[in-house]
Design an enzyme around this catalytic site. Structure first.
Site, short mmCIF file in Angstrom:
data_model
loop_
_atom_site.label_atom_id
_atom_site.label_comp_id
_atom_site.label_asym_id
_atom_site.label_seq_id
_atom_site.Cartn_x
_atom_site.Cartn_y
_atom_site.Cartn_z
N HIS A 106 0.85 -1.20 0.00
CA HIS A 106 0.00 0.00 0.00
C HIS A 106 0.88 1.24 0.00
O HIS A 106 1.91 1.29 0.67
CB HIS A 106 -0.91 0.00 1.23
N GLU A 437 -33.47 -7.40 7.22
CA GLU A 437 -34.29 -8.57 6.87
C GLU A 437 -33.74 -9.31 5.65
O GLU A 437 -34.05 -10.48 5.45
CB GLU A 437 -35.73 -8.12 6.58
N ARG A 621 -29.95 -11.88 14.73
CA ARG A 621 -29.69 -10.93 13.64
C ARG A 621 -28.68 -9.90 14.16
O ARG A 621 -29.05 -8.85 14.67
CB ARG A 621 -30.99 -10.27 13.20
#
Length: 668
Positions: A106, A437, A621
């Site tokens: 980098h 969802e 979740r």
């Protein structure tokens, strides 16, 4: 000892990396590069040509992360993967094909200046030192452990090109010293200090625009950061474009307004602080490279001329943000947050206005009451007029997924698709609310935007129509992105707070879980826990969520372009039962508690008894928020108990207003 490598490389630093590997005795099984873009000024060495001369197999696939390419690379049995200025992020499955690890070179001293174009950015920011870093590749860009670094001094005379040459030489030196030790397993890895990390997005030609209100030192740094072979810093002079190739800072501005020509020989322009002497440039893209005084003559400048757009004190135009569904939970809070900044004009449409009454007197807030399925002409006009579009209109309450699945599809997909197509038509940036969802029944511990599978249930479980409607639109937007649409997808994870719903919505079952639980407490009915209430969610305070979303709207350095970003609080994970218990605890301690009936207890209920046979729930979740941390420099800070307290207080005060209204009606 086997040292077989597959290399991903571009630019002449890519060439330097390949040469260094060969000199260190590595076997290069294949090289992956990019086809040159004919619209780009390719001032650098060609990896493809180098490989042809060396007899190395070279490929330039559109997507090296495609499973077919990953399979082919895995069959090469590489010990190492190396990335030298390759422009695409390598996926975790691809990184896993290397038995001894994957490493990237980098062009900065990590953890500072992660991301794109670090050599340009360090000049823009006026740094006096940069360097190159060899680090281990992980899922997050430029975030893996550091193997080695080499520092590079930045001189005041450096431009992007001269600095690039310095970085190329430093890369060759670093690799020459490090690759043999890496092959022998004699390296030391140092974790990056995340507190010092900074991230910068890609730069475009438009970023070279000169704002004469800025200090001359900033403009000097901009000029040298984007001078040849880059497109150059520029401003308008009458009907012409002035491109500045080189400049110097002169002390003072003679008391002149920013953008005023102090003299034409030398060509000296007043800035917000000090002044800029333009030593070379050109008129328009097809003009001649000229010295400052001749350039002034070509442009018809005289002492005292004022460059276009440089009028003293002129404020930049506020960004116009169109929020469809502005009266909703996210829309009204986001509007309030944007209006605080005084750099946005907010245009909104919704079928109601109760949640935004507090904003309607604000001079930068413009509201029209209407339905997106009817007011198509108004919507198309305002998408054309505005800079950023947030289509927040959706049905997002679980019972409606099984009760009105076709209406969910019509509104959440079909109507929103029209809005997305308007954004494509008028080339407008769209910030689309995806949803947690979409991950469905994913089994990952933390749901990742870029790698987690999106798994839903069978067709006869209608509750998934919301998830797949959103997912399909995500995919359509992503496909339009490949054709030039500027977009960001954000995925809220259970945001809560004041104005989330209305108690009346909970009375008909069309609300979020916490509103339903609060209604049970207010009316003295049992708190129903569906299927035991053991389903876990990560609850996020609306203030945290809106701050992240506001940063997406800001889009500093274009860091959010083409990104998918989870916005949630993984530390606030709790079951619905735990949510109910904490609500009860705070309810019993609330000053308004005495106005409501006794607690009626918890009651376990089968979900299908409430939602119907088409319902199917999800056990957990939890989001990964690495993208939000990296791109937005954002982390949630509000604990769940505070969020619950604020939400409860809002609804209890709403309930008190209802009680007062009933008392008035009974008194009549």
């Amino acid at each position: 000892m086997s040292n077989k490598a597959v290399v991903f490389a571009y630019h002449d630093i890519g060439c330097a990396g390949i040469e260094a590997l060969l000199n260190a005795g590595y076997e290069i099984a294949a090289v992956f590069t990019h086809a040159d873009d004919p619209k780009e000024n390719t001032f650098y060495g060609s990896v493809a040509q180098l490989c042809a001369r060396k007899g190395i197999a070279v490929h330039a696939p559109e997507d090296a992360n495609h499973p077919l390419w990953i399979e082919r690379i895995a069959k090469l049995n590489p010990d190492y993967l190396f990335s030298f200025y390759y422009r695409n992020l390598l996926s975790e499955p691809l990184l896993a094909t290397a038995s001894k690890g994957a490493f990237n070179l980098h062009g900065s001293l990590l953890p500072r200046y992660r991301g794109r174009a670090p050599a340009n950015w360090v000049l823009v920011k006026g740094e006096t030192e940069t360097g190159v870093t060899l680090h281990r590749m992980v899922k997050r860009a430029d975030a893996g452990a550091i193997i080695a670094q080499e520092r590079v001094a930045i001189e005041r005379s450096d431009t992007a090109l001269s600095l690039h040459h310095k970085l190329r030489d430093a890369a060759a030196s670093l690799l020459r010293d490090t690759l043999p030790a890496l092959a022998q397993g004699k390296i030391t890895e140092t974790a990056q200090d995340e507190s010092k990390a900074s991230y910068f997005g890609r730069r475009t030609a438009a970023d070279g625009k000169i704002d004469w209100q800025r200090p001359a030192e900033e403009l000097f740094n901009l000029v040298r950061a984007v001078t040849q072979p880059y497109p150059g810093a520029f401003c308008a002079v009458g009907e012409h474009k002035l491109i500045v190739w080189s400049a110097e800072v002169a002390k003072g501005n003679e008391g002149q307004a920013p953008g005023r020509v102090i003299s034409v020989d030398p060509l000296r322009i007043a800035c917000g602080q000090d002044s800029l002497v333009i030593t070379s440039g050109q008129r328009n893209a097809n003009g001649l490279f000229l010295g400052g005084p001749q350039l002034a003559n070509e442009l018809g400048l005289v002492d005292g001329s004022l460059l276009r757009g440089a009028e003293s004190g002129r404020k930049p135009r506020r960004t116009r943000v169109l929020i469809l569904g502005v009266n909703g939970f996210i829309g009204n809070h986001l509007s309030e947050r944007l209006l605080r900044d005084d750099k946005y004009d907010v245009y909104g449409l919704d079928i109601g206005s109760d949640a935004i009454e507090r904003l309607r007197s604000h001079p930068n807030f413009h509201f029209v009451e209407g339905d997106i399925s009817i007011h198509s002409e108004w919507i198309e006009y305002h998408i054309k007029k505005c800079d950023v579009v947030l289509p927040l209109v959706a049905i997002a309450t679980p019972i409606e997924y099984t009760r009105n699945p076709l209406r969910v599809f019509e509104l959440d997909f079909e109507e929103n698709l029209k809005l997305v197509r308007y954004c494509v038509k008028y080339n407008k940036r769209v910030i689309f609310p995806s949803t947690s969802e979409v991950y469905g029944m994913c089994q990952d511990k933390n749901f990742d935007e870029d790698t987690s599978n999106l798994i839903v249930g069978p067709i006869n479980k209608q509750r998934w129509i919301y998830s797949v409607s959103k997912q399909l639109l995500d995919r359509v937007i992503w496909a339009y992105g490949a054709k030039g649409l500027n977009f960001t997808l954000f995925r809220p994870f259970n945001w809560m707070g004041p104005r989330l719903d209305r108690l009346d919505s909970a009375r008909i079952g069309s609300s979020r879980a916490i509103t339903q639980l609060i209604l049970n407490l207010v009316e003295g009915t049992p708190i129903r826990l569906f299927d035991g209430g053991e389903q876990k969610r990560c609850f996020t305070d609306i203030a945290d969520g809106i701050e992240a979303l506001a940063r997406i709207v800001d889009n500093e350095n274009d860091c959010c372009n083409g990104q998918i970003i989870n916005i949630g609080n993984p530390d606030n994970e709790a079951s619905i039962r735990q949510l109910g218990e904490e609500l009860l605890r705070q309810f019993e301690a609330h000053p308004l508690r005495g106005n409501f009936p006794p607690f009626a207890g918890f009651r376990d209920v089968e979900s299908k008894a409430f939602y119907g046979a088409g319902y199917q729930d999800v056990e957990h979740r939890k989001p990964s928020i690495d993208n939000a941390k990296r791109l937005l420099n954002w982390e949630p800070t509000v604990e769940m108990s505070e969020t619950i307290g604020n939400t409860l207080d809002f609804f209890l005060r709403e309930a008190m207003l209802e009680i007062a209204d009933r008392a008035k009606q009974e008194a009549r």
